[in-house]
Enzyme design. Structure first.
Site, PDB file in Angstrom:
ATOM      1  N   GLN A   1     -35.130  18.899  72.693  1.00  0.00           N
ATOM      2  CA  GLN A   1     -34.625  17.904  73.632  1.00  0.00           C
ATOM      3  C   GLN A   1     -33.519  17.076  72.989  1.00  0.00           C
ATOM      4  O   GLN A   1     -33.767  16.392  71.999  1.00  0.00           O
ATOM      5  CB  GLN A   1     -35.790  16.986  74.039  1.00  0.00           C
ATOM      6  CG  GLN A   1     -35.418  15.847  74.954  1.00  0.00           C
ATOM      7  CD  GLN A   1     -36.586  14.893  75.144  1.00  0.00           C
ATOM      8  OE1 GLN A   1     -37.355  14.646  74.221  1.00  0.00           O
ATOM      9  NE2 GLN A   1     -36.730  14.352  76.342  1.00  0.00           N
TER      10      GLN A   1
ATOM     11  N   SER B   1     -36.754  16.646  68.373  1.00  0.00           N
ATOM     12  CA  SER B   1     -37.991  17.240  67.844  1.00  0.00           C
ATOM     13  C   SER B   1     -37.770  18.706  67.512  1.00  0.00           C
ATOM     14  O   SER B   1     -37.339  19.467  68.371  1.00  0.00           O
ATOM     15  CB  SER B   1     -39.122  17.155  68.871  1.00  0.00           C
ATOM     16  OG  SER B   1     -39.326  15.829  69.240  1.00  0.00           O
TER      17      SER B   1
ATOM     18  N   GLU C   1     -42.456  13.954  80.333  1.00  0.00           N
ATOM     19  CA  GLU C   1     -42.726  13.772  78.906  1.00  0.00           C
ATOM     20  C   GLU C   1     -43.803  12.711  78.698  1.00  0.00           C
ATOM     21  O   GLU C   1     -44.710  12.870  77.893  1.00  0.00           O
ATOM     22  CB  GLU C   1     -41.434  13.364  78.184  1.00  0.00           C
ATOM     23  CG  GLU C   1     -41.651  13.168  76.686  1.00  0.00           C
ATOM     24  CD  GLU C   1     -40.380  12.740  75.947  1.00  0.00           C
ATOM     25  OE1 GLU C   1     -39.355  12.498  76.612  1.00  0.00           O
ATOM     26  OE2 GLU C   1     -40.439  12.659  74.719  1.00  0.00           O
TER      27      GLU C   1
END
Lengths: 379, 411
Positions: B130, B165, B248
């Protein structure tokens, strides 16, 4: 098990809310307090509630009730909690009605449950003997004699004690102090010789009384359930009471919160609505989050009362601990976030704070239930 | 039409047959299956389990069958989750493609984009990362400045992302870029997808206080991305970005969910189990203050789990995650942080080791607790800080007003 209300239940909720706002707003509690009402509640209003079926919701149809289940009462208790209206729901319906239903003989049930459903009898559960909730600390003694039993002892903070027609007295018939064995339950006429009732004037303006029992003679058939084995029934009844109280407390907290949010959107200082201040926004957001958890804890507990029942003790302690903790916070914020006006008697918010502390203490506060929860979970 | 009960029976039977025994045990951090081109399977059964689940479409149970999902209803999905939980089955595939990108592609993607990307997510062939936060755009995400300028059929990207991440392990990225430099800050952002192997992409892992490096800095230098890889409308990326953040948050909120407590006895990994073992307690936990705190935490965890359940049931009546996902995210994170603080208190100095030669001084579990305690501090920062979540609740759920002086700039 469902965590959301169904169509019928939502309709009931709407009609109960409308009834309370129209007929039983917070001004009703103010009236009871200011007029020093002898009964501590309106009998006429109670009869209207009875006519709506509130007293018979949890009573089986064969005993004159409607068998609607506890979820119906959840809705009623939450809505009456929003307006703080004093009613015999907790003492007569929730505690004593449940106790008779669980432990009563066929005769006791057919005579008393129908009367409860019809609003023809008021009852009170006389169990506490000290200022801290402790269901096993029973020193009141009932001694068997030729005519039945002689009861001696003192009970305190008996809800609706001074208006109840019938008391259910928790007494020791054997066993050591603090033992769960040897506890028995008795029906006692409130006007019987030897029963002395002292009405208390309590901060929340609701009913409670201290009761002395001196050589009170009751017949053999006054015993509810088995001799010496009353505790298991009592514990279940207390759990139902805790869950019901939690619903009332949810209504209280939700109403305070709604009023706070309204106020934040109206009150201007420094040229802006105070609801724009992040210091207040974040506290409001925290309260909202906690109230969501409270609602789930109450809903889950009631779904267990009408469902599997196995987890009732744990769920009752979760609900009562959580609501006691959150209502303390929300009721304090209710005063603080209204500022000076929140401190005035003319403004209603103080009534919610006063009721909050009484409801928190009744049937075990947050610490009591965290301790019980830990025991039930093996630590 | 199969009834729910029939579905449960057939699901149970299939799982009995197809879930390998080693996939019915608790999973260590390095056993999590993320898929992708560089997929690692510490245990060969993990690969088998992924393949079987993916073939059923059960890595993405509610996605449409045409994209490789199983097309299950919400009710059937709940049954499947219950049956998986019943046998303590491991998650076959953990993926940002499943939890974050997939749902927004289904909602906003073109047919071509869906057909291209969704099946690969289902099968775990492509691992996604992301590209949201930037060095200058954290809580104020909409002020991001990574540029995408159209040049022929391609956008040319320049800029830097941070807190990406697993960027060093991912194959593709979903990325927020600025495509209009004149418009108000929310109105000039687009949502674009591209291959991390594109020339001009570099990543650099960030070492965290826990010692681990799950996040990277990611740099883009003249990266060419075909224009057809833009999702949704040009300059309307903020709508998609917010939607994805809701997904999320819903995912992160799961961190706070209590593990099942069947039988209500302290197990050795629970906070109370650890606390009693360390203190040599048998009947009750002897530290009354800690016991009260643990009980409060567990009560909150249970009430939180009930709330997640209620939220799921309420979502059946509406479309998808809503603003309450901020509440769940925030509360779940706080619960997880509290959990690790309590575990540390339970362990005393045994919870404060950093490493060990042979685990004779600190056990692997104790060392893991220390690292996870440090890692948990990020829970209330990533995916929108706690303070941002509280702002969202205050404004979107409670309808509280904006501060007038801050809205002038179009915040």
């Amino acid at each position: 098990m469902s965590m959301v209300l169904n169509e019928d239940q939502r309709m009931l909720q709407e009609s109960v809310r409308a009834f309370c706002q129209e007929n039983a707003p917070v001004s009703e509690l103010r009236r009871v307090r200011d007029e020093q009402d002898e009964d501590g509640f309106s009998r006429a209003l109670w009869q209207q509630m009875v006519a709506l079926g509130w007293a018979g919701m949890t009573i089986p149809e064969q005993y004159g009730g409607f068998g609607f289940g506890y979820t119906g009462l959840e809705i009623v208790l939450e809505e009456t909690g929003r307006t703080l209206v004093p009613t015999p729901l907790l003492a007569t319906v929730l505690l004593c009605g449940t106790l008779l239903n669980l432990g009563g003989s066929e005769t006791q049930k057919s005579t008393l449950l129908a009367k409860i459903a019809a609003g023809e009898v008021l009852m009170a559960l006389a169990h506490e003997e000290g200022p801290l909730h402790n269901p096993v600390r029973v020193a009141t003694k009932a001694q068997a004699n030729a005519d039945g039993f002689i009861i001696n002892g003192s009970k305190c903070f008996v809800l609706d004690g001074h208006v109840a027609d019938q008391l259910i007295v928790v007494a020791r018939t054997s066993g050591e102090q603090d033992s769960t064995n040897g506890i028995s339950l008795f029906l006692v006429d409130r006007t019987a010789p030897g029963v002395a009732v002292q009405r208390l004037c309590v901060v929340d303006s609701r009913n409670a009384a201290n009761i002395r029992l001196s050589n009170v003679q009751v017949a053999k058939d006054a015993l509810i359930g088995e001799l010496d084995r009353g505790y298991s029934v009592l514990e279940k009844v207390l759990d139902v009471g805790r869950i019901g109280l939690a619903a009332e407390m949810l209504g209280n907290a939700q109403e305070v919160f709604d009023r706070v949010i309204e106020y934040l959107k109206q009150r201007e200082q420094f040229g802006v609505l105070i609801g724009a201040f992040q210091g207040l926004q974040h506290r409001a957001a925290h309260m909202y989050s906690e109230l969501e958890l409270c609602r789930s804890a109450v809903r889950r507990a009631f779904s267990e009362l009408d469902g599997a029942q196995e987890e009732i003790p744990v769920l009752a302690s979760i609900a009562k601990a959580k609501l006691s903790e959150v209502l303390e916070d929300v009721s304090n914020e209710g005063v603080q976030m209204h500022g000076g006006i929140g401190m005035t008697d003319e403004f209603d918010i103080g009534f919610f704070l006063k009721r909050a502390r009484v409801a928190q203490a009744l049937l075990g506060d947050a610490n009591f239930h965290r301790d019980r929860y830990a025991r039930l979970n093996g630590f | 039409m199969q009834t729910l009960e029939e579905f449960r029976q057939s699901t149970r039977a299939w799982l009995e047959e197809n879930c390998p025994a080693s996939m019915r045990t608790a999973m260590e951090e390095d056993e999590v299956v993320w898929g992708g081109r560089q997929a690692k399977f510490k245990n060969p059964d993990s690969k088998l389990w992924l393949e079987r689940m993916a073939a059923k479409g059960w890595t993405t149970p509610t996605w449409p069958k045409e994209y490789g999902g199983a097309g299950l209803s919400k009710e059937e999905n709940i049954v499947l989750l219950q049956e998986l939980q019943r046998i303590n089955a491991r998650q076959a595939l953990n993926s940002f493609g499943i939890s974050m990108l997939g749902p927004v592609l289904l909602e906003y993607g073109t047919l071509e984009q869906k057909a291209e990307h969704l099946p690969k997510i289902v099968r775990g062939e492509i691992r996604w990362c992301q590209g949201y936060s930037e060095p200058g755009a954290g809580s104020d995400l909409a002020s991001l400045s990574t540029k995408a300028i159209l040049d022929g059929d391609d956008y040319v990207l320049n800029g830097a992302k941070v807190w990406t991440s697993y960027a060093d392990k991912a194959d593709w990225i979903f990325c927020l870029v600025r495509t209009d430099f004149e418009a108000a800050k929310h109105s000039g952002i687009s949502f674009i997808l591209f291959d991390m192997q594109s020339p001009g992409v570099t990543t650099r892992p960030i070492r965290l206080i826990s010692g681990a490096s799950p996040f990277c800095e990611t740099f883009f230098e003249d990266v060419r991305v075909p224009a057809k890889q833009l999702v949704g409308k040009l300059n309307d990326g903020w709508t998609i970005a917010k939607r994805l953040l809701q997904h999320e948050r819903t995912m992160i909120s799961g961190f706070g969910l209590a593990t099942s407590n069947a039988g209500r006895k302290p197990d050795s990994a629970s906070i109370e189990g650890v606390a009693m073992r360390v203190r040599g307690d048998t009947a009750l936990l002897s530290d009354a203050v800690l016991r009260n705190e643990i009980a409060k935490h567990k009560i909150d965890s249970e009430a939180f789990a009930f709330t997640s359940q209620r939220s799921l049931e309420e979502a059946k009546q509406s479309k998808g995650p809503n603003a309450t996902s901020s509440m769940l995210k925030n509360y779940g994170c706080e619960l997880n942080k509290r959990r690790y603080e309590l575990l540390l208190k339970a362990l005393g100095t045994q919870g404060l080791g950093w490493s060990s030669q042979d685990y004779s001084d600190f056990s692997a579990q104790e060392l893991n607790t220390t690292r996870e305690w440090l890692r948990s501090k990020g829970n209330s920062i990533e995916g929108g800080t706690a303070e941002i979540q509280l702002n969202v609740i205050a404004k979107r759920v409670l309808g509280l007003p904006d501060m007038p002086t801050l809205t002038k700039k179009g915040a």
